[in-house]
Design a protein around this motif. Structure first.
Motif, PDB file in Angstrom:
ATOM      1  N   LEU A 130       0.846  -1.315  -0.113  1.00 36.29           N
ATOM      2  CA  LEU A 130      -0.098  -0.010  -0.045  1.00 36.29           C
ATOM      3  C   LEU A 130       0.854   1.273   0.087  1.00 36.29           C
ATOM      4  CD1 LEU A 130      -2.931   1.214   0.228  1.00 36.29           C
ATOM      5  CD2 LEU A 130      -2.549   1.012   2.786  1.00 36.29           C
ATOM      6  N   ILE A 131       2.003   1.185   0.706  1.00 37.55           N
ATOM      7  CA  ILE A 131       2.630   2.443   0.990  1.00 37.55           C
ATOM      8  C   ILE A 131       3.668   2.775  -0.458  1.00 37.55           C
ATOM      9  CG2 ILE A 131       4.532   3.524   2.546  1.00 37.55           C
ATOM     10  CD1 ILE A 131       3.248   1.802   4.786  1.00 37.55           C
ATOM     11  N   LEU A 132       4.169   1.895  -0.616  1.00 43.84           N
ATOM     12  CA  LEU A 132       5.068   1.830  -1.849  1.00 43.84           C
ATOM     13  C   LEU A 132       4.391   2.625  -3.181  1.00 43.84           C
ATOM     14  CD1 LEU A 132       7.439  -1.209  -1.750  1.00 43.84           C
ATOM     15  CD2 LEU A 132       7.745   0.973  -0.847  1.00 43.84           C
ATOM     16  N   PRO A 133       3.046   2.074  -3.367  1.00 41.45           N
ATOM     17  CA  PRO A 133       2.579   2.753  -4.577  1.00 41.45           C
ATOM     18  C   PRO A 133       2.327   4.373  -4.355  1.00 41.45           C
ATOM     19  CG  PRO A 133       1.687   0.713  -4.393  1.00 41.45           C
ATOM     20  CD  PRO A 133       2.484   0.737  -3.265  1.00 41.45           C
ATOM     21  N   ILE A 134       1.898   4.723  -3.007  1.00 42.10           N
ATOM     22  CA  ILE A 134       1.356   6.038  -2.672  1.00 42.10           C
ATOM     23  C   ILE A 134       2.803   6.803  -2.731  1.00 42.10           C
ATOM     24  CG2 ILE A 134       0.955   7.432  -0.616  1.00 42.10           C
ATOM     25  CD1 ILE A 134      -0.895   5.298   0.424  1.00 42.10           C
ATOM     26  N   VAL A 135       4.059   6.178  -2.250  1.00 43.54           N
ATOM     27  CA  VAL A 135       5.199   7.169  -2.602  1.00 43.54           C
ATOM     28  C   VAL A 135       5.487   7.322  -3.859  1.00 43.54           C
ATOM     29  CG1 VAL A 135       7.780   7.110  -2.073  1.00 43.54           C
ATOM     30  CG2 VAL A 135       5.973   6.185  -0.224  1.00 43.54           C
ATOM     31  N   ASP A 136       5.474   6.493  -4.639  1.00 39.05           N
ATOM     32  CA  ASP A 136       5.597   6.473  -6.042  1.00 39.05           C
ATOM     33  C   ASP A 136       4.810   7.436  -6.759  1.00 39.05           C
ATOM     34  OD1 ASP A 136       7.890   4.823  -5.896  1.00 39.05           O
ATOM     35  OD2 ASP A 136       6.754   3.087  -6.480  1.00 39.05           O
TER      36      ASP A 136
END
Length: 379
Positions: A130-136
């Motif tokens: 969940l977090i990695l796509p938000i960061v990207d």
């Protein structure tokens, strides 16, 4: 399970992409799928029966694939993360230590559920998927992001491995032995995959498969995944561990783009949504609404997770990134699934874990937006 009910499941699962469509919200697709499952399952109309054997088996296949894809999202090959590994480990340990306090209070004093170890794992977890796509998606960068990524990856991996032990501590010895066998098998697979990659054999098979339209890589990876899942079931360990660990092994070697696209289509297009709709259908949110204690427990678990992550401000982590690191998804979903299947959680308790995760996602979305605004205003 009939084609008619399967059509209903696939149709209502479209609510996931519809809710996730506004990019400014950054809502995960699975949120809409869970809501859709609740609407057609025990909580709502009762159109689909989550207890149906075929439906449950297809959902388990989706569960294994979802955890596999989550494992491949962990950036284990990113060389930039090595310098931030120490601070990431420190923050994971700090969050886990702090989580012991609210976990014991909630489990043994306020609610008397006896699930203190489970609550520690839940509150200490982070969702890399969940977090990695938000960061990207927001284009976040800088030292704070580099320190966040190993923290999230380590927390996600450790908590998923620990979950089978935490949710059923009475059989912790058996679960530990089974987990050890799954981890050992995954390590052997990693060595084999590294050899196939270094020898060039994997590349030759890939070229032939692409030219002849054989989809060999996908077929072989599904064989391995299902074999690991069978080993996990035979040793009384959740298939979440098999899927996630195999995903980590593939990520460590390097996932071929063609395989990534094929698995994305299979998981995100069919079996993943089916699993989340099934999970939503198993949850009895009406029981949660009728059980005020479980509703309060959900809020307490969500706030506890956010607070212990925000406490990492003491290590220099900005509040916005602490709130983002608190986002949970895979571990609470897996806990609700396992707890329901093993009969260790009441329907209201399982629903409470999902509601707590949704609260952390809301905080993470707000935190990500705050971090993005702060980055935009920095010269």
């Amino acid at each position: 399970m009939s084609f008619g009910s399967l059509a209903v499941v696939c149709a209502v699962a479209l609510l996931g992409p519809l809710l996730a469509l506004p990019r400014r919200w950054y809502l995960p697709v699975v949120l809409g799928e869970l809501v859709a499952g609740a609407a057609v399952g025990r909580t709502g109309a009762g159109i689909v029966d989550a207890r149906d054997g075929t439906f449950a088996f297809l959902a388990n296949i989706g569960f294994a694939l979802v955890m596999f894809v989550a494992g491949t999202h962990v950036p284990v090959r990113d060389l930039r993360l090595r310098g931030a590994l120490r601070i990431g480990l420190t923050r994971v340990a700090g969050v886990a230590a702090l989580a012991c306090i609210p976990a014991v209070l909630l489990a043994n004093i306020f609610f008397h559920t006896g699930h203190a170890v489970l609550y520690v794992v839940l509150m200490a977890s982070s969702s890399a998927a969940l977090i990695l796509p938000i960061v990207d998606g927001l284009g976040l960068a800088g030292d704070a992001v580099l320190q966040l990524l190993p923290q999230v990856a380590i927390a996600d991996a450790v908590c998923i491995v620990a979950l089978p032990l935490a949710i059923d501590p009475r059989h912790a010895g058996r679960a530990a032995l089974g987990a050890g066998l799954v981890l050992a098998a995954t390590a052997v697979l990693y060595v084999l995959l590294r050899w196939l990659e270094a020898s060039g054999l994997r590349s030759r098979v890939h070229r032939v498969s692409e030219r002849r339209k054989f989809a060999i890589e996908m077929r072989v990876n599904l064989v391995i995944l299902f074999a690991l899942a069978a080993l996990a079931q035979a040793t009384h360990v959740s298939i979440l561990l098999a899927g996630f660990c195999f995903g980590l092994a593939v990520a460590a070697v390097g996932e071929p783009r063609r395989l990534a696209r094929q698995l994305f289509a299979l998981t995100e297009g069919f079996l993943g949504p089916l699993f989340f709709v099934w999970l939503g259908a198993t949850l009895d949110v009406r029981a949660l609404a009728a059980d005020l204690r479980s509703a309060v427990l959900a809020v307490a678990l969500g706030l506890g997770s956010v607070l212990v992550h925000l406490a990492m401000r003491l290590t220099g982590q900005p509040f916005a990134y602490g709130g983002l690191a608190a986002a949970q998804l895979g571990v609470p979903v897996a806990a609700a699934t396992l707890g329901t299947q093993l009969g260790l959680l009441r329907p209201a308790e399982a629903a409470a874990l999902i509601l707590a995760a949704i609260l952390t996602i809301a905080v993470a979305v707000w935190s990500a937006a705050a971090a993005s605004r702060a980055a935009a205003s920095t010269p």
